[in-house]
Write a protein that holds these residues in place. Structure first.
Motif, PDB file in Angstrom:
ATOM      1  N   LYS A  43       9.687 -17.898 -23.337  1.00 48.71           N
ATOM      2  CA  LYS A  43      10.668 -17.458 -24.337  1.00 48.71           C
ATOM      3  C   LYS A  43      12.157 -17.768 -23.836  1.00 48.71           C
ATOM      4  O   LYS A  43      13.201 -18.555 -24.497  1.00 48.71           O
ATOM      5  CB  LYS A  43      10.425 -16.148 -25.088  1.00 48.71           C
ATOM      6  N   LYS A  46      12.760 -21.084 -23.862  1.00 45.25           N
ATOM      7  CA  LYS A  46      12.818 -21.729 -25.244  1.00 45.25           C
ATOM      8  C   LYS A  46      11.657 -22.749 -25.282  1.00 45.25           C
ATOM      9  O   LYS A  46      11.629 -23.793 -25.738  1.00 45.25           O
ATOM     10  CB  LYS A  46      14.101 -22.270 -25.768  1.00 45.25           C
ATOM     11  N   TRP A  47      10.743 -22.602 -24.384  1.00 47.34           N
ATOM     12  CA  TRP A  47       9.215 -23.657 -24.165  1.00 47.34           C
ATOM     13  C   TRP A  47       8.329 -22.852 -25.628  1.00 47.34           C
ATOM     14  O   TRP A  47       7.996 -21.843 -25.339  1.00 47.34           O
ATOM     15  CB  TRP A  47       8.606 -23.586 -23.087  1.00 47.34           C
ATOM     16  N   ASP A  48       7.845 -23.807 -26.648  1.00 54.22           N
ATOM     17  CA  ASP A  48       7.333 -23.437 -27.574  1.00 54.22           C
ATOM     18  C   ASP A  48       5.825 -24.165 -27.681  1.00 54.22           C
ATOM     19  O   ASP A  48       5.310 -23.929 -28.600  1.00 54.22           O
ATOM     20  CB  ASP A  48       7.948 -23.204 -28.856  1.00 54.22           C
ATOM     21  N   ARG A  49       5.784 -24.928 -26.825  1.00 57.38           N
ATOM     22  CA  ARG A  49       4.538 -25.924 -26.735  1.00 57.38           C
ATOM     23  C   ARG A  49       4.029 -25.955 -25.242  1.00 57.38           C
ATOM     24  O   ARG A  49       4.793 -26.447 -24.560  1.00 57.38           O
ATOM     25  CB  ARG A  49       4.702 -27.296 -27.510  1.00 57.38           C
ATOM     26  N   ALA A  71       0.463 -15.492 -27.320  1.00 60.26           N
ATOM     27  CA  ALA A  71       1.474 -16.799 -27.514  1.00 60.26           C
ATOM     28  C   ALA A  71       1.380 -16.868 -29.173  1.00 60.26           C
ATOM     29  O   ALA A  71       2.427 -17.435 -29.771  1.00 60.26           O
ATOM     30  CB  ALA A  71       0.796 -18.011 -27.020  1.00 60.26           C
ATOM     31  N   HIS A  74       3.928 -15.019 -30.869  1.00 60.31           N
ATOM     32  CA  HIS A  74       5.221 -15.221 -30.740  1.00 60.31           C
ATOM     33  C   HIS A  74       5.544 -16.742 -30.935  1.00 60.31           C
ATOM     34  O   HIS A  74       6.263 -17.353 -30.649  1.00 60.31           O
ATOM     35  CB  HIS A  74       5.454 -15.130 -29.253  1.00 60.31           C
ATOM     36  N   GLN A  75       4.656 -17.343 -32.054  1.00 61.36           N
ATOM     37  CA  GLN A  75       4.807 -18.637 -32.363  1.00 61.36           C
ATOM     38  C   GLN A  75       5.110 -19.667 -31.181  1.00 61.36           C
ATOM     39  O   GLN A  75       6.045 -20.936 -31.229  1.00 61.36           O
ATOM     40  CB  GLN A  75       6.065 -18.805 -33.383  1.00 61.36           C
ATOM     41  N   ILE A  76       4.158 -19.498 -30.192  1.00 57.88           N
ATOM     42  CA  ILE A  76       4.126 -20.382 -29.115  1.00 57.88           C
ATOM     43  C   ILE A  76       2.684 -21.419 -29.061  1.00 57.88           C
ATOM     44  O   ILE A  76       1.880 -20.619 -29.376  1.00 57.88           O
ATOM     45  CB  ILE A  76       4.224 -19.598 -27.665  1.00 57.88           C
ATOM     46  N   ASP A  77       2.813 -22.459 -29.411  1.00 52.38           N
ATOM     47  CA  ASP A  77       1.790 -23.167 -29.561  1.00 52.38           C
ATOM     48  C   ASP A  77       1.280 -23.623 -28.057  1.00 52.38           C
ATOM     49  O   ASP A  77       1.761 -24.291 -27.436  1.00 52.38           O
ATOM     50  CB  ASP A  77       2.093 -24.668 -30.392  1.00 52.38           C
TER      51      ASP A  77
END
Length: 111
Positions: A43, A46-49, A71, A74-77
């Motif tokens: 987070k 700002k890594w979300d994938r 993950a 926390h909306q991390i794909d």
């Protein structure tokens, strides 16, 4: 050549029950703590994938399962997970390089 064995350790969440196991002390953090730390790091940057490279053993699988669950909250794909055998390293690390090249577009490049 045989790879050195890792020392056994307990990461089972059941032993966290202090009423049932009052004298139990962990020498390593449980999977939930490791995954929380990693989610905070992701987070921050700002890594979300991402994709996961996981050593194919019980301890690392437990950590990856905890990480995958957290993950999602926390909306991390996590677009892909690779389970690597203990002898995955090659002289020139082609296994890891190939995985990174194959997954780059899904994680850092264009969708």
């Amino acid at each position: 050549m045989v790879a050195p064995r890792r020392p056994l350790r307990c990461s089972d969440s059941k032993v966290s029950d202090k009423e049932k196991y009052p004298t139990f002390a962990r020498t390593l953090p449980p999977s939930s703590k490791v995954s929380k730390s990693l989610i905070s790091l992701l987070k921050h940057f700002k890594w979300d994938r991402l994709m996961l490279l996981v050593a194919n053993d019980t301890s690392n699988k437990q950590i990856s399962e905890a990480l995958i669950a957290l993950a999602a909250k926390h909306q991390i794909d996590i677009v892909e997970t690779f389970y690597l055998p203990g002898d995955y390293l090659t002289k020139d690390n082609t296994t890891l390089k190939n995985i990174v090249m194959e997954t780059y577009d899904k994680t850092r490049g264009k969708l």
